[in-house]
Design a protein around this motif. Structure first.
Motif, PDB file in Angstrom:
ATOM      1  N   ARG A 197       5.960  -4.328  -0.420  1.00  0.00           N
ATOM      2  CA  ARG A 197       4.537  -4.020  -0.606  1.00  0.00           C
ATOM      3  C   ARG A 197       4.373  -2.566  -1.053  1.00  0.00           C
ATOM      4  O   ARG A 197       3.567  -2.269  -1.938  1.00  0.00           O
ATOM      5  CB  ARG A 197       3.789  -4.270   0.704  1.00  0.00           C
ATOM      6  N   ARG A 198       5.104  -1.651  -0.432  1.00  0.00           N
ATOM      7  CA  ARG A 198       5.043  -0.237  -0.804  1.00  0.00           C
ATOM      8  C   ARG A 198       5.473  -0.047  -2.260  1.00  0.00           C
ATOM      9  O   ARG A 198       4.851   0.721  -3.000  1.00  0.00           O
ATOM     10  CB  ARG A 198       5.934   0.581   0.138  1.00  0.00           C
ATOM     11  N   TRP A 199       6.531  -0.726  -2.697  1.00  0.00           N
ATOM     12  CA  TRP A 199       6.960  -0.633  -4.089  1.00  0.00           C
ATOM     13  C   TRP A 199       5.828  -1.031  -5.024  1.00  0.00           C
ATOM     14  O   TRP A 199       5.577  -0.377  -6.040  1.00  0.00           O
ATOM     15  CB  TRP A 199       8.170  -1.539  -4.329  1.00  0.00           C
ATOM     16  N   LYS A 200       5.166  -2.139  -4.701  1.00  0.00           N
ATOM     17  CA  LYS A 200       4.061  -2.599  -5.540  1.00  0.00           C
ATOM     18  C   LYS A 200       2.981  -1.540  -5.629  1.00  0.00           C
ATOM     19  O   LYS A 200       2.451  -1.244  -6.716  1.00  0.00           O
ATOM     20  CB  LYS A 200       3.512  -3.914  -4.975  1.00  0.00           C
ATOM     21  N   ASN A 201       2.634  -0.934  -4.482  1.00  0.00           N
ATOM     22  CA  ASN A 201       1.617   0.113  -4.471  1.00  0.00           C
ATOM     23  C   ASN A 201       2.029   1.303  -5.334  1.00  0.00           C
ATOM     24  O   ASN A 201       1.224   1.851  -6.100  1.00  0.00           O
ATOM     25  CB  ASN A 201       1.377   0.607  -3.038  1.00  0.00           C
ATOM     26  N   GLN A 202       3.288   1.713  -5.212  1.00  0.00           N
ATOM     27  CA  GLN A 202       3.761   2.886  -5.943  1.00  0.00           C
ATOM     28  C   GLN A 202       3.835   2.634  -7.452  1.00  0.00           C
ATOM     29  O   GLN A 202       3.539   3.528  -8.243  1.00  0.00           O
ATOM     30  CB  GLN A 202       5.131   3.316  -5.407  1.00  0.00           C
ATOM     31  N   LEU A 203       4.250   1.439  -7.832  1.00  0.00           N
ATOM     32  CA  LEU A 203       4.289   1.124  -9.263  1.00  0.00           C
ATOM     33  C   LEU A 203       2.887   1.136  -9.861  1.00  0.00           C
ATOM     34  O   LEU A 203       2.702   1.510 -11.025  1.00  0.00           O
ATOM     35  CB  LEU A 203       4.974  -0.220  -9.499  1.00  0.00           C
ATOM     36  N   ALA A 204       1.889   0.752  -9.062  1.00  0.00           N
ATOM     37  CA  ALA A 204       0.512   0.811  -9.551  1.00  0.00           C
ATOM     38  C   ALA A 204       0.024   2.256  -9.646  1.00  0.00           C
ATOM     39  O   ALA A 204      -0.464   2.693 -10.692  1.00  0.00           O
ATOM     40  CB  ALA A 204      -0.403   0.000  -8.633  1.00  0.00           C
ATOM     41  N   GLU A 205       0.175   3.021  -8.554  1.00  0.00           N
ATOM     42  CA  GLU A 205      -0.405   4.362  -8.533  1.00  0.00           C
ATOM     43  C   GLU A 205       0.393   5.374  -9.341  1.00  0.00           C
ATOM     44  O   GLU A 205      -0.181   6.189 -10.055  1.00  0.00           O
ATOM     45  CB  GLU A 205      -0.541   4.840  -7.083  1.00  0.00           C
ATOM     46  N   ASN A 206       1.707   5.359  -9.219  1.00  0.00           N
ATOM     47  CA  ASN A 206       2.535   6.296  -9.986  1.00  0.00           C
ATOM     48  C   ASN A 206       2.858   5.758 -11.376  1.00  0.00           C
ATOM     49  O   ASN A 206       2.746   6.467 -12.370  1.00  0.00           O
ATOM     50  CB  ASN A 206       3.846   6.582  -9.251  1.00  0.00           C
ATOM     51  N   GLY A 207       3.302   4.499 -11.429  1.00  0.00           N
ATOM     52  CA  GLY A 207       3.755   3.929 -12.691  1.00  0.00           C
ATOM     53  C   GLY A 207       2.646   3.476 -13.606  1.00  0.00           C
ATOM     54  O   GLY A 207       2.887   3.184 -14.777  1.00  0.00           O
TER      55      GLY A 207
END
Length: 323
Positions: A197-207
Protein backbone atom coordinates in the motif's frame (compact mmCIF):
# COMPACT_ATOMS: atom_id res chain seq x y z
CA UNK A 1 -9.58 -3.26 24.25
CA UNK A 2 -7.66 -2.28 21.15
CA UNK A 3 -5.66 0.44 19.39
CA UNK A 4 -7.61 2.52 16.88
CA UNK A 5 -5.79 4.99 14.62
CA UNK A 6 -7.61 7.99 13.18
CA UNK A 7 -5.56 9.18 10.22
CA UNK A 8 -5.34 9.32 6.48
CA UNK A 9 -2.85 10.04 3.72
CA UNK A 10 0.51 8.84 2.49
CA UNK A 11 2.23 9.61 5.78
CA UNK A 12 -0.20 8.97 8.63
CA UNK A 13 -2.39 6.14 7.33
CA UNK A 14 0.43 4.57 5.32
CA UNK A 15 2.59 4.31 8.44
CA UNK A 16 -0.34 3.01 10.49
CA UNK A 17 -1.09 0.28 7.94
CA UNK A 18 2.55 -0.86 7.97
CA UNK A 19 2.56 -0.93 11.78
CA UNK A 20 -0.77 -2.78 11.78
CA UNK A 21 0.81 -5.46 9.59
CA UNK A 22 3.91 -5.60 11.80
CA UNK A 23 1.76 -5.79 14.93
CA UNK A 24 -0.29 -8.78 13.80
CA UNK A 25 2.24 -11.23 15.20
CA UNK A 26 2.98 -9.51 18.51
CA UNK A 27 0.25 -7.06 19.54
CA UNK A 28 -1.82 -8.24 22.50
CA UNK A 29 -4.91 -6.33 21.30
CA UNK A 30 -6.41 -5.56 17.86
CA UNK A 31 -4.80 -2.71 15.92
CA UNK A 32 -6.95 -0.99 13.31
CA UNK A 33 -6.83 2.06 11.05
CA UNK A 34 -9.85 4.25 10.32
CA UNK A 35 -9.78 6.87 7.58
CA UNK A 36 -12.59 9.35 7.18
CA UNK A 37 -14.74 11.91 8.94
CA UNK A 38 -16.47 9.63 11.45
CA UNK A 39 -14.81 7.71 14.29
CA UNK A 40 -15.92 4.07 14.60
CA UNK A 41 -18.90 3.72 16.91
CA UNK A 42 -17.27 1.14 19.14
CA UNK A 43 -14.59 3.57 20.38
CA UNK A 44 -17.24 6.09 21.42
CA UNK A 45 -19.30 3.80 23.62
CA UNK A 46 -19.34 4.30 27.41
CA UNK A 47 -17.82 0.87 28.02
CA UNK A 48 -15.03 1.16 25.43
CA UNK A 49 -11.45 0.75 26.60
CA UNK A 50 -9.88 1.32 23.16
CA UNK A 51 -6.76 3.47 22.95
CA UNK A 52 -7.30 6.08 20.23
CA UNK A 53 -4.41 7.60 18.26
CA UNK A 54 -5.12 10.70 16.18
CA UNK A 55 -2.41 11.31 13.57
CA UNK A 56 -1.92 14.25 11.23
CA UNK A 57 1.52 15.57 10.30
CA UNK A 58 0.23 19.06 9.54
CA UNK A 59 -2.45 18.95 12.22
CA UNK A 60 -4.89 20.33 9.64
CA UNK A 61 -6.15 17.14 7.93
CA UNK A 62 -9.87 17.81 7.85
CA UNK A 63 -11.00 14.18 8.02
CA UNK A 64 -8.87 13.50 11.09
CA UNK A 65 -9.93 16.73 12.78
CA UNK A 66 -13.57 15.91 12.09
CA UNK A 67 -13.27 12.38 13.51
CA UNK A 68 -11.40 13.66 16.56
CA UNK A 69 -14.00 16.38 17.09
CA UNK A 70 -16.79 13.80 17.19
CA UNK A 71 -15.21 11.80 20.00
CA UNK A 72 -17.11 12.07 23.29
CA UNK A 73 -15.16 13.28 26.34
CA UNK A 74 -14.69 9.75 27.65
CA UNK A 75 -13.07 8.73 24.35
CA UNK A 76 -10.86 11.81 24.20
CA UNK A 77 -9.52 10.87 27.63
CA UNK A 78 -8.16 7.70 25.97
CA UNK A 79 -6.60 9.56 23.01
CA UNK A 80 -2.98 10.20 22.08
CA UNK A 81 -2.08 12.75 19.39
CA UNK A 82 0.82 12.39 16.93
CA UNK A 83 1.27 15.61 14.98
CA UNK A 84 3.58 18.43 13.94
CA UNK A 85 1.30 21.37 14.68
CA UNK A 86 -1.95 23.00 13.67
CA UNK A 87 -5.38 22.70 15.28
CA UNK A 88 -4.80 19.06 16.28
CA UNK A 89 -1.82 19.98 18.47
CA UNK A 90 -3.75 22.96 19.87
CA UNK A 91 -6.62 20.63 20.80
CA UNK A 92 -4.25 18.12 22.39
CA UNK A 93 -2.64 20.81 24.54
CA UNK A 94 -5.98 22.38 25.46
CA UNK A 95 -7.26 19.01 26.67
CA UNK A 96 -3.94 17.92 28.22
CA UNK A 97 -3.66 14.87 25.97
CA UNK A 98 -0.40 12.97 25.46
CA UNK A 99 1.35 14.43 22.41
CA UNK A 100 4.11 13.03 20.21
CA UNK A 101 5.59 15.91 18.21
CA UNK A 102 6.62 15.27 14.61
CA UNK A 103 9.30 17.21 12.70
CA UNK A 104 7.99 20.01 10.51
CA UNK A 105 9.21 21.51 7.24
CA UNK A 106 8.89 18.21 5.36
CA UNK A 107 6.31 16.61 3.13
CA UNK A 108 4.00 14.40 5.21
CA UNK A 109 5.09 11.30 3.29
CA UNK A 110 8.71 12.03 4.24
CA UNK A 111 7.82 11.90 7.95
CA UNK A 112 6.61 8.30 7.48
CA UNK A 113 9.59 6.79 9.44
CA UNK A 114 8.90 9.09 12.37
CA UNK A 115 5.24 8.10 12.48
CA UNK A 116 6.18 4.41 12.33
CA UNK A 117 8.62 4.94 15.20
CA UNK A 118 6.01 6.82 17.23
CA UNK A 119 3.45 4.05 16.79
CA UNK A 120 5.74 1.15 17.65
CA UNK A 121 7.06 3.13 20.60
CA UNK A 122 3.49 3.69 21.75
CA UNK A 123 2.71 -0.04 21.49
CA UNK A 124 5.86 -0.96 23.42
CA UNK A 125 5.42 1.78 25.99
CA UNK A 126 1.83 0.78 26.69
CA UNK A 127 2.90 -2.83 27.21
CA UNK A 128 0.80 -3.99 24.26
CA UNK A 129 3.48 -6.07 22.50
CA UNK A 130 4.54 -9.59 23.38
CA UNK A 131 8.00 -8.82 21.99
CA UNK A 132 9.48 -5.32 22.02
CA UNK A 133 10.19 -3.45 18.80
CA UNK A 134 12.86 -1.46 20.64
CA UNK A 135 15.33 -4.31 20.29
CA UNK A 136 15.03 -4.05 16.50
CA UNK A 137 15.56 -0.30 16.09
CA UNK A 138 19.35 -0.32 15.91
CA UNK A 139 19.43 -2.91 13.12
CA UNK A 140 16.66 -1.14 11.20
CA UNK A 141 18.45 2.22 11.37
CA UNK A 142 21.83 0.74 10.45
CA UNK A 143 20.35 -1.18 7.53
CA UNK A 144 18.53 1.91 6.26
CA UNK A 145 21.81 3.82 6.16
CA UNK A 146 23.56 0.97 4.37
CA UNK A 147 20.81 0.63 1.76
CA UNK A 148 20.68 4.38 1.19
CA UNK A 149 24.34 4.15 0.21
CA UNK A 150 23.60 1.33 -2.22
CA UNK A 151 20.40 2.69 -3.74
CA UNK A 152 20.79 6.46 -3.52
CA UNK A 153 22.08 8.73 -6.28
CA UNK A 154 25.82 8.33 -6.90
CA UNK A 155 28.00 11.30 -5.89
CA UNK A 156 29.02 12.02 -9.49
CA UNK A 157 25.40 11.93 -10.70
CA UNK A 158 26.25 9.32 -13.35
CA UNK A 159 23.81 6.47 -12.90
CA UNK A 160 25.23 3.06 -13.84
CA UNK A 161 23.59 0.92 -16.46
CA UNK A 162 21.74 -2.13 -15.11
CA UNK A 163 23.79 -5.27 -14.58
CA UNK A 164 22.53 -8.35 -16.38
CA UNK A 165 24.07 -10.51 -13.63
CA UNK A 166 22.11 -8.93 -10.78
CA UNK A 167 19.57 -11.36 -9.26
CA UNK A 168 17.00 -8.59 -8.85
CA UNK A 169 17.02 -4.98 -9.99
CA UNK A 170 17.94 -2.01 -7.82
CA UNK A 171 15.22 0.63 -7.34
CA UNK A 172 16.68 2.53 -10.30
CA UNK A 173 16.75 -0.65 -12.38
CA UNK A 174 13.10 -1.41 -11.65
CA UNK A 175 12.19 2.23 -12.31
CA UNK A 176 13.63 1.88 -15.80
CA UNK A 177 11.34 -1.11 -16.37
CA UNK A 178 8.13 0.51 -15.14
CA UNK A 179 8.49 4.23 -15.92
CA UNK A 180 5.87 3.93 -18.68
CA UNK A 181 3.83 1.09 -17.18
CA UNK A 182 1.33 0.61 -14.36
CA UNK A 183 2.86 -1.43 -11.56
CA UNK A 184 0.85 -4.21 -9.89
CA UNK A 185 2.25 -4.61 -6.35
CA UNK A 186 1.49 -7.74 -4.33
CA UNK A 187 2.29 -8.43 -0.69
CA UNK A 188 1.45 -11.49 1.31
CA UNK A 189 3.64 -12.25 4.32
CA UNK A 190 4.87 -10.33 7.32
CA UNK A 191 4.26 -6.62 6.80
CA UNK A 192 4.34 -6.78 3.01
CA UNK A 193 0.66 -6.02 2.43
CA UNK A 194 0.98 -2.75 4.37
CA UNK A 195 4.20 -2.00 2.49
CA UNK A 196 2.55 -2.69 -0.87
CA UNK A 197 0.00 0.00 0.00
CA UNK A 198 2.85 2.40 0.86
CA UNK A 199 4.50 1.70 -2.51
CA UNK A 200 1.27 2.58 -4.28
CA UNK A 201 1.03 5.84 -2.32
CA UNK A 202 4.64 6.77 -3.07
CA UNK A 203 4.38 6.02 -6.78
CA UNK A 204 1.38 8.36 -6.91
CA UNK A 205 2.83 11.22 -4.86
CA UNK A 206 6.50 11.03 -5.88
CA UNK A 207 6.28 9.24 -9.22
CA UNK A 208 3.17 11.11 -10.41
CA UNK A 209 1.82 7.84 -11.80
CA UNK A 210 -0.78 5.24 -10.99
CA UNK A 211 -0.05 1.89 -9.37
CA UNK A 212 -2.19 -0.91 -7.96
CA UNK A 213 -1.67 -2.93 -4.78
CA UNK A 214 -3.27 -6.08 -3.41
CA UNK A 215 -2.53 -8.94 -1.09
CA UNK A 216 -2.09 -12.70 -1.41
CA UNK A 217 -3.92 -15.02 -0.76
CA UNK A 218 -6.94 -12.71 -1.20
CA UNK A 219 -5.90 -12.07 -4.82
CA UNK A 220 -6.23 -15.79 -5.57
CA UNK A 221 -9.96 -15.62 -4.85
CA UNK A 222 -10.84 -12.81 -7.25
CA UNK A 223 -8.11 -10.62 -8.75
CA UNK A 224 -6.30 -13.37 -10.64
CA UNK A 225 -9.28 -13.68 -12.98
CA UNK A 226 -8.63 -10.10 -14.06
CA UNK A 227 -5.20 -11.11 -15.30
CA UNK A 228 -6.97 -12.31 -18.44
CA UNK A 229 -7.98 -8.75 -19.32
CA UNK A 230 -7.62 -7.72 -22.97
CA UNK A 231 -4.05 -7.90 -24.24
CA UNK A 232 -4.11 -4.18 -25.01
CA UNK A 233 -4.55 -3.55 -21.28
CA UNK A 234 -2.10 -6.17 -20.02
CA UNK A 235 0.80 -5.01 -22.18
CA UNK A 236 0.93 -1.81 -20.12
CA UNK A 237 1.14 -3.67 -16.81
CA UNK A 238 4.17 -4.85 -14.84
CA UNK A 239 4.06 -7.05 -11.74
CA UNK A 240 6.11 -6.86 -8.56
CA UNK A 241 5.94 -9.25 -5.60
CA UNK A 242 7.23 -8.10 -2.23
CA UNK A 243 8.82 -11.10 -0.57
CA UNK A 244 9.77 -11.68 3.05
CA UNK A 245 11.34 -15.17 3.07
CA UNK A 246 11.63 -15.19 6.87
CA UNK A 247 7.91 -14.57 7.37
CA UNK A 248 6.64 -16.79 4.55
CA UNK A 249 5.13 -20.11 5.57
CA UNK A 250 5.51 -23.04 3.20
CA UNK A 251 1.96 -22.55 1.88
CA UNK A 252 2.42 -18.81 1.45
CA UNK A 253 5.72 -19.38 -0.33
CA UNK A 254 3.99 -21.76 -2.73
CA UNK A 255 1.21 -19.23 -3.36
CA UNK A 256 3.63 -16.39 -4.06
CA UNK A 257 5.76 -18.56 -6.35
CA UNK A 258 2.60 -19.52 -8.26
CA UNK A 259 1.56 -15.86 -8.40
CA UNK A 260 4.85 -14.85 -10.00
CA UNK A 261 4.75 -17.72 -12.48
CA UNK A 262 1.14 -17.22 -13.61
CA UNK A 263 1.42 -13.43 -13.80
CA UNK A 264 4.66 -13.50 -15.81
CA UNK A 265 2.96 -14.90 -18.88
CA UNK A 266 0.24 -12.26 -18.86
CA UNK A 267 1.88 -8.86 -18.29
CA UNK A 268 4.96 -7.00 -19.48
CA UNK A 269 7.18 -8.56 -16.84
CA UNK A 270 7.42 -9.58 -13.20
CA UNK A 271 10.03 -8.68 -10.57
CA UNK A 272 10.36 -9.99 -7.03
CA UNK A 273 11.90 -7.74 -4.38
CA UNK A 274 13.07 -9.53 -1.24
CA UNK A 275 13.28 -7.95 2.21
CA UNK A 276 16.70 -7.63 3.81
CA UNK A 277 17.65 -7.81 7.47
CA UNK A 278 17.16 -10.16 10.41
CA UNK A 279 14.37 -8.56 12.43
CA UNK A 280 10.83 -7.94 11.24
CA UNK A 281 11.25 -4.17 11.61
CA UNK A 282 14.49 -4.09 9.61
CA UNK A 283 12.96 -6.18 6.84
CA UNK A 284 9.96 -3.86 6.67
CA UNK A 285 12.23 -0.80 6.57
CA UNK A 286 14.26 -2.29 3.71
CA UNK A 287 11.18 -2.81 1.54
CA UNK A 288 9.72 0.61 2.38
CA UNK A 289 13.00 2.30 1.49
CA UNK A 290 13.18 0.43 -1.80
CA UNK A 291 9.74 1.72 -2.71
CA UNK A 292 10.66 5.27 -1.73
CA UNK A 293 13.68 5.30 -4.04
CA UNK A 294 11.73 3.56 -6.79
CA UNK A 295 9.01 6.20 -6.78
CA UNK A 296 11.50 9.07 -6.95
CA UNK A 297 13.48 7.46 -9.76
CA UNK A 298 10.28 6.92 -11.78
CA UNK A 299 9.63 10.66 -11.59
CA UNK A 300 13.22 11.61 -12.44
CA UNK A 301 13.32 9.27 -15.43
CA UNK A 302 10.23 11.04 -16.71
CA UNK A 303 11.82 14.46 -16.17
CA UNK A 304 9.52 15.32 -13.26
CA UNK A 305 10.33 16.78 -9.84
CA UNK A 306 8.99 14.21 -7.32
CA UNK A 307 8.52 16.77 -4.54
CA UNK A 308 5.48 18.98 -5.29
CA UNK A 309 1.91 17.63 -5.27
CA UNK A 310 -0.06 20.46 -6.94
CA UNK A 311 -3.25 18.45 -7.46
CA UNK A 312 -3.49 17.75 -3.70
CA UNK A 313 -3.02 21.47 -3.02
CA UNK A 314 -5.77 22.23 -5.56
CA UNK A 315 -8.13 19.74 -3.94
CA UNK A 316 -7.53 21.23 -0.50
CA UNK A 317 -8.19 24.73 -1.85
CA UNK A 318 -11.39 23.56 -3.51
CA UNK A 319 -12.59 21.88 -0.31
CA UNK A 320 -11.81 25.06 1.64
CA UNK A 321 -13.90 27.14 -0.78
CA UNK A 322 -16.89 24.85 -0.37
CA UNK A 323 -16.84 24.90 3.43
Amino acid sequence: GGVVVLGTGGGSAAAAHVVAALARERAKVPFSVHQGYQPPAHVCGPDSTDLIVAISHSGTTEETLAAYGKLPPTAKSRTIVISGGGPLVEAARAESLPLVSLPTGLQARAVFPGIVAALIGLLDGAGLTSESFENELDEACSLAGELAGLWGPPPDGAFPQPSQAAPSPTPLGLARLIADRLLLIYGGAGATDGIARRWKNQLAENGKTLAHWYTVPEAHHDEVVGWDAPAAVREHLYGCLLRDPVAESDRMRKRLDATARLLAGRVGGVTEVAARGRSALARAVSLCLYGDYLSCYVALLRGIDPTPVPIIVSLKEEMARDS
